[in-house]
Write a protein that holds these residues in place. Structure first.
Motif, mmCIF file in Angstrom:
data_model
loop_
_atom_site.group_PDB
_atom_site.id
_atom_site.type_symbol
_atom_site.label_atom_id
_atom_site.label_comp_id
_atom_site.label_asym_id
_atom_site.label_seq_id
_atom_site.Cartn_x
_atom_site.Cartn_y
_atom_site.Cartn_z
ATOM 1 N N THR A 258 0.925 -4.886 -1.926
ATOM 2 C CA THR A 258 0.758 -4.318 -0.589
ATOM 3 C C THR A 258 1.163 -2.842 -0.523
ATOM 4 N N GLN A 294 -5.314 4.421 0.774
ATOM 5 C CA GLN A 294 -3.998 3.899 0.418
ATOM 6 C C GLN A 294 -2.911 4.465 1.316
ATOM 7 N N HIS A 296 -3.283 5.174 4.432
ATOM 8 C CA HIS A 296 -3.441 4.382 5.651
ATOM 9 C C HIS A 296 -2.799 3.009 5.481
ATOM 10 N N HIS A 297 -3.135 2.330 4.376
ATOM 11 C CA HIS A 297 -2.635 0.971 4.154
ATOM 12 C C HIS A 297 -1.114 0.966 3.987
ATOM 13 N N ARG A 301 1.859 -0.754 6.242
ATOM 14 C CA ARG A 301 2.754 -1.736 5.609
ATOM 15 C C ARG A 301 4.200 -1.425 5.982
ATOM 16 N N GLU A 312 -1.172 -7.694 4.158
ATOM 17 C CA GLU A 312 -2.427 -7.763 3.418
ATOM 18 C C GLU A 312 -2.315 -7.006 2.100
ATOM 19 N N TYR A 314 -3.614 -4.657 -0.953
ATOM 20 C CA TYR A 314 -4.511 -3.507 -1.020
ATOM 21 C C TYR A 314 -5.450 -3.724 -2.206
#
Length: 398
Positions: A258, A294, A296-297, A301, A312, A314
């Motif tokens: 993640t 990444q 953004h993700h 997180r 979720e 990545y």
């Protein structure tokens, strides 16, 4: 939130936080004095002199103001206390945060120059402007060490300016470790088509000159005369400042699936290494598109760190492009030199085609030369886990 790295990943992460309603403090640390800028044009439009630096700024003043961030530009992070979530800067100031995003990117590998002028690497804006000034002085001979994508783009830009260019590459074919011999040979021929002198399968032993570089000595005993040298032999993740922090460092900051490296600490962009379940491998990706996605993700997180069980993974399909002369080269997926390769449209002779890469019965990559529609289509099929045979059948029906 503290974001270490005023980069593409870091800036887009900050924008994500504000867009998602985060109203706390955002501190952004960057070791360059410049406001965040886009790097891909550095080896192309800016180096060519077609664009000025203001053209590549990631955000205008109004958008940057909307972030309401505490910018610490021209400052380097030199230490991290994982337990206290505290970043120490090179001026002794500390920044403590509930969540820390590491987006410190990577730096160029270098060769010993012997103190000679005229030998450059290209990573940041100042590097680009220094090389452009050299090109503006009308050198007759440019040597590029390394035929990877940065080296190839610099060579193409130099040729577009009418300069004499020699490219020196240790591999038998450019990009052979990624694209394989057949497709790497096509990349080589594109440069030969435009008058580049390619020296393949040979390394660099050193440089000669009187105060300024005059020649590059090669491992086969020959030499290349050069007024300007650009070295493009890969990058090293910027993780030295994290040594002793307790984070796992191995060709980058090692994260979970993640993007979390430790509780309350995540990483994104060129510096992050994580297991991508879509390909069943741990990867570090140096692509523009990945930095955005990444960043953004990873920051989301951090913002939702308490709900770790629902986080979720990545799992992107890496994708990038390279503009060289009149060719737009795009690659999606994770190609390897021993993959099965099938051309599905066009031909290598005309330098306009799309090729699929298959491994263990699965579609794992697509390479396009001036075939953007095909690259995007098969990138989606890679994401869906399409078999190689099914991808070929789809191509045959087009």
């Amino acid at each position: 939130m503290a974001i270490v790295g005023a980069s593409l990943a870091g800036t887009r992460a900050a924008e994500t936080l504000r867009r998602e309603g985060f109203d706390g403090t955002i501190t952004i640390v960057g070791d360059e004095p410049h406001q965040p800028y886009d790097r891909p044009p550095l080896s192309k439009q800016v180096l060519a002199g077609d664009w000025e630096p203001d053209r590549i700024e990631l955000s205008d003043e109004e958008s940057l103001g909307d972030l309401n961030a505490d910018w610490r530009l021209g400052r380097r992070a030199v230490g991290l206390d994982v337990a206290d979530r505290t970043v120490t800067l090179d001026d002794g100031v500390t920044v403590t945060a509930d969540g820390i995003l590491i987006a410190t990117g990577a730096r160029c590998r270098e060769l010993p120059t012997g103190g000679l002028e005229g030998i450059h690497t290209l990573r940041g804006l100042d590097d680009c402007l220094a090389i452009r000034a050299e090109f503006d002085a009308t050198p007759q001979r440019v040597a590029v060490v390394g035929a990877g994508f940065i080296g190839a783009e610099v060579a193409a830009t130099a040729r577009s300016r009418g300069l004499e260019v020699t490219v020196i590459e240790a591999l038998p074919v450019p990009l052979g470790r990624i694209l394989g011999t057949e497709m790497g040979t096509v990349c080589a021929e594109v440069h030969r088509d435009h008058g580049v002198d390619l020296r393949l399968g040979v390394g660099v032993d050193g440089f000669d000159g009187h105060g300024r570089v005059e020649r590059v000595n090669l491992s086969d005993g020959t030499a290349v005369d050069a007024d300007v040298v650009v070295v493009g032999i890969g990058v090293i993740p910027n993780t030295e400042w994290l040594e002793g922090s307790g984070l796992t460092l191995d060709n980058g900051v090692v994260c979970d699936e993640t993007c979390l490296a430790a509780p309350g600490i995540a990483a994104a962009g060129d510096v992050a290494r994580w297991p991508n379940a879509l390909f069943g491998e741990t990867m570090r990706v140096e692509h523009w598109d990945n930095a955005i996605a990444q960043g953004h993700h990873a920051v989301l997180r951090l913002a939702g760190a308490e709900a770790s069980a629902d986080a979720e993974p990545y799992t992107p399909v890496p994708w990038f492009w390279s503009d060289q002369y009149d060719r737009k080269i795009q690659l999606a997926g994770r190609a390897r030199p021993d993959d099965e390769v099938r051309i599905i449209t066009g031909s290598t002779a005309e330098r306009r085609f799309a090729a699929l890469y298959g491994r263990a019965g699965r579609l794992v990559g697509v390479l396009g030369f001036n075939r953007p529609r095909h690259v995007m289509k098969y990138r989606n099929l890679i994401e869906q886990g399409t078999s190689f045979d099914e991808a070929i059948r789809i191509a045959e029906q087009e």
